[in-house]
Design an enzyme around this catalytic site. Structure first.
Site, mmCIF file in Angstrom:
data_model
loop_
_atom_site.group_PDB
_atom_site.id
_atom_site.type_symbol
_atom_site.label_atom_id
_atom_site.label_comp_id
_atom_site.label_asym_id
_atom_site.label_seq_id
_atom_site.Cartn_x
_atom_site.Cartn_y
_atom_site.Cartn_z
ATOM 1 N N ASP A 28 81.226 11.799 3.919
ATOM 2 C CA ASP A 28 80.120 11.292 4.738
ATOM 3 C C ASP A 28 79.808 12.258 5.886
ATOM 4 O O ASP A 28 80.658 13.032 6.313
ATOM 5 C CB ASP A 28 80.510 9.916 5.297
ATOM 6 C CG ASP A 28 79.298 9.149 5.809
ATOM 7 O OD1 ASP A 28 78.159 9.486 5.431
ATOM 8 O OD2 ASP A 28 79.504 8.205 6.591
ATOM 9 N N HIS A 45 73.215 18.228 2.937
ATOM 10 C CA HIS A 45 73.744 17.929 1.598
ATOM 11 C C HIS A 45 74.127 19.218 0.874
ATOM 12 O O HIS A 45 75.126 19.286 0.176
ATOM 13 C CB HIS A 45 72.713 17.147 0.783
ATOM 14 C CG HIS A 45 72.444 15.776 1.334
ATOM 15 N ND1 HIS A 45 73.442 14.928 1.736
ATOM 16 C CD2 HIS A 45 71.282 15.104 1.574
ATOM 17 C CE1 HIS A 45 72.925 13.793 2.182
ATOM 18 N NE2 HIS A 45 71.615 13.884 2.108
ATOM 19 N N SER A 73 76.362 6.485 -3.963
ATOM 20 C CA SER A 73 76.678 5.070 -4.172
ATOM 21 C C SER A 73 75.494 4.346 -4.794
ATOM 22 O O SER A 73 74.342 4.824 -4.739
ATOM 23 C CB SER A 73 77.059 4.413 -2.846
ATOM 24 O OG SER A 73 75.906 4.219 -2.041
ATOM 25 N N THR A 74 75.769 3.164 -5.341
ATOM 26 C CA THR A 74 74.675 2.348 -5.901
ATOM 27 C C THR A 74 73.681 1.992 -4.788
ATOM 28 O O THR A 74 72.508 1.763 -5.060
ATOM 29 C CB THR A 74 75.232 1.058 -6.558
ATOM 30 O OG1 THR A 74 76.197 0.465 -5.683
ATOM 31 C CG2 THR A 74 75.907 1.355 -7.877
ATOM 32 N N TRP A 77 70.527 4.647 -3.578
ATOM 33 C CA TRP A 77 69.174 4.660 -4.162
ATOM 34 C C TRP A 77 68.150 4.161 -3.162
ATOM 35 O O TRP A 77 66.958 4.412 -3.312
ATOM 36 C CB TRP A 77 69.104 3.779 -5.418
ATOM 37 C CG TRP A 77 69.900 4.289 -6.579
ATOM 38 C CD1 TRP A 77 71.087 3.773 -7.033
ATOM 39 C CD2 TRP A 77 69.604 5.394 -7.446
ATOM 40 N NE1 TRP A 77 71.536 4.494 -8.123
ATOM 41 C CE2 TRP A 77 70.636 5.487 -8.400
ATOM 42 C CE3 TRP A 77 68.550 6.317 -7.509
ATOM 43 C CZ2 TRP A 77 70.664 6.460 -9.396
ATOM 44 C CZ3 TRP A 77 68.583 7.290 -8.509
ATOM 45 C CH2 TRP A 77 69.620 7.350 -9.426
ATOM 46 N N LEU A 139 94.310 18.931 -12.485
ATOM 47 C CA LEU A 139 93.775 18.027 -11.467
ATOM 48 C C LEU A 139 92.748 17.131 -12.160
ATOM 49 O O LEU A 139 91.875 17.632 -12.867
ATOM 50 C CB LEU A 139 93.096 18.842 -10.354
ATOM 51 C CG LEU A 139 92.306 18.064 -9.306
ATOM 52 C CD1 LEU A 139 93.230 17.353 -8.326
ATOM 53 C CD2 LEU A 139 91.380 18.994 -8.510
ATOM 54 N N ARG A 198 84.665 2.173 7.515
ATOM 55 C CA ARG A 198 84.364 1.204 6.453
ATOM 56 C C ARG A 198 84.451 1.888 5.093
ATOM 57 O O ARG A 198 84.377 3.113 4.990
ATOM 58 C CB ARG A 198 82.986 0.589 6.655
ATOM 59 C CG ARG A 198 81.866 1.597 6.760
ATOM 60 C CD ARG A 198 80.485 0.940 6.869
ATOM 61 N NE ARG A 198 79.475 1.934 7.180
ATOM 62 C CZ ARG A 198 78.963 2.139 8.398
ATOM 63 N NH1 ARG A 198 79.357 1.413 9.414
ATOM 64 N NH2 ARG A 198 78.061 3.085 8.587
ATOM 65 N N SER A 200 82.306 1.135 2.544
ATOM 66 C CA SER A 200 80.976 1.275 1.941
ATOM 67 C C SER A 200 81.013 1.137 0.407
ATOM 68 O O SER A 200 80.423 1.934 -0.318
ATOM 69 C CB SER A 200 80.337 2.615 2.344
ATOM 70 O OG SER A 200 80.175 2.681 3.740
#
Ligand code: IPE
Ligand code: IPE
Ligand code: MG
Length: 248
Positions: A28, A45, A73-74, A77, A139, A198, A200
């Protein structure tokens, strides 16, 4: 303790005696990293994806066997369409650029998260990466992409229902065997960059007893030394799993 930054020849510093089997990272702070430099969020990004190589190399050097990275994450979007498009393009570019190198270093790549909603070109790349690297074992790299912890649990429950499992047979092991990380140990350490406290919606089933580590450092700046600090902090934690420490 001496700095480990840039010490690529150091395979595993002596201070690291107990390394987690499975580390999850909530990557994040890309947007804030860019904002702090007067740049567009998309530049953050990009910088975030450039950081992946550092962290993957360090994780391998520290002998972390399984790494799960929260990439999209969902809920992501719901961001403005141009940002979503930029993020998806970046994922595609990272696969194109890094796949062969990761494969040659024995990394096994898997996507966790829903496949529905991912466009065909990206899905084909993801499937190719999974197929090419399926026998690697240095890995295990899970990319949580189009991932949501609640969706993961919903999908596991749907699988149970489809299989016709009787309600009294359903237990925690049955659900664990049907979530996206089935067959892998639960994460014992979850790291979040950029200071939030959190999850998330990240691995909410699997991280029930994970140690949680949050650092104010934004993801593009989270390098080898930061990962090392998180591993040292993990090593100091006294895990009780609801019981009492032995000898207490
Ligand atoms: C993490 O950085 C990348 C994704 C969530 C895809 P953010 O874009 O959330 O950066 P901040 O939190 O706005 O700084
Ligand atoms: C979590 O970060 C998702 C990823 C890192 C992919 P977010 O930036 O989306 O989380 P919130 O919105 O701060 O909870
Ligand atoms: Mg964020």
């Amino acid at each position: 303790m001496s700095s480990v930054e840039g010490s690529t020849s150091v395979s595993r510093p002596a201070e690291l005696m107990r390394v987690p089997q499975h580390v999850g990272i909530i990557m994040d702070g890309n947007g804030r990293w860019a904002q702090a430099r007067g740049m567009a969020r998309s530049a953050g990004h990009r910088a975030g994806t450039e950081n992946l190589r550092n962290v993957l190399e360090a994780a391998a050097d520290f002998r972390i066997p399984i790494l799960t990275l929260y990439a999209f994450s969902t809920e992501n979007w719901s961001r403005p369409a141009p940002e979503v498009r930029a993020l998806l393009r970046l994922v595609q570019r990272v696969i194109d650029r890094e796949l062969n190198e990761l494969h040659s270093r024995g990394v096994r790549i898997r996507q966790i998260g829903r496949r529905e909603g991912i466009d065909d070109a990206l899905l084909r790349r993801i499937e190719r990466a999974e197929e090419l690297t399926r026998d690697n074992s240095e890995l295990i790299l899970n990319i949580a992409f189009n991932y949501g912890g609640r969706a993961d649990i919903v999908d596991a429950v749907r699988a149970l229902v489809r299989e016709g499992m009787a309600s009294e047979e359903i237990d925690e092991a049955a659900i664990s065997a049907r979530v996206s990380t089935a067959g892998l140990p639960d994460p014992d350490l979850v790291i979040r960059t950029a200071g939030e406290m959190r999850l998330s919606n990240f691995l909410i089933w699997q991280a029930a007893y994970a140690e949680y580590y949050s650092t104010p450092t934004f993801w593009p700046d989270f390098g080898r030394e930061e990962l090392y600090k998180a591993l040292l902090a993990f090593q100091e934690r006294k895990r009780r799993f609801g019981g009492l420490l032995s000898g207490a």
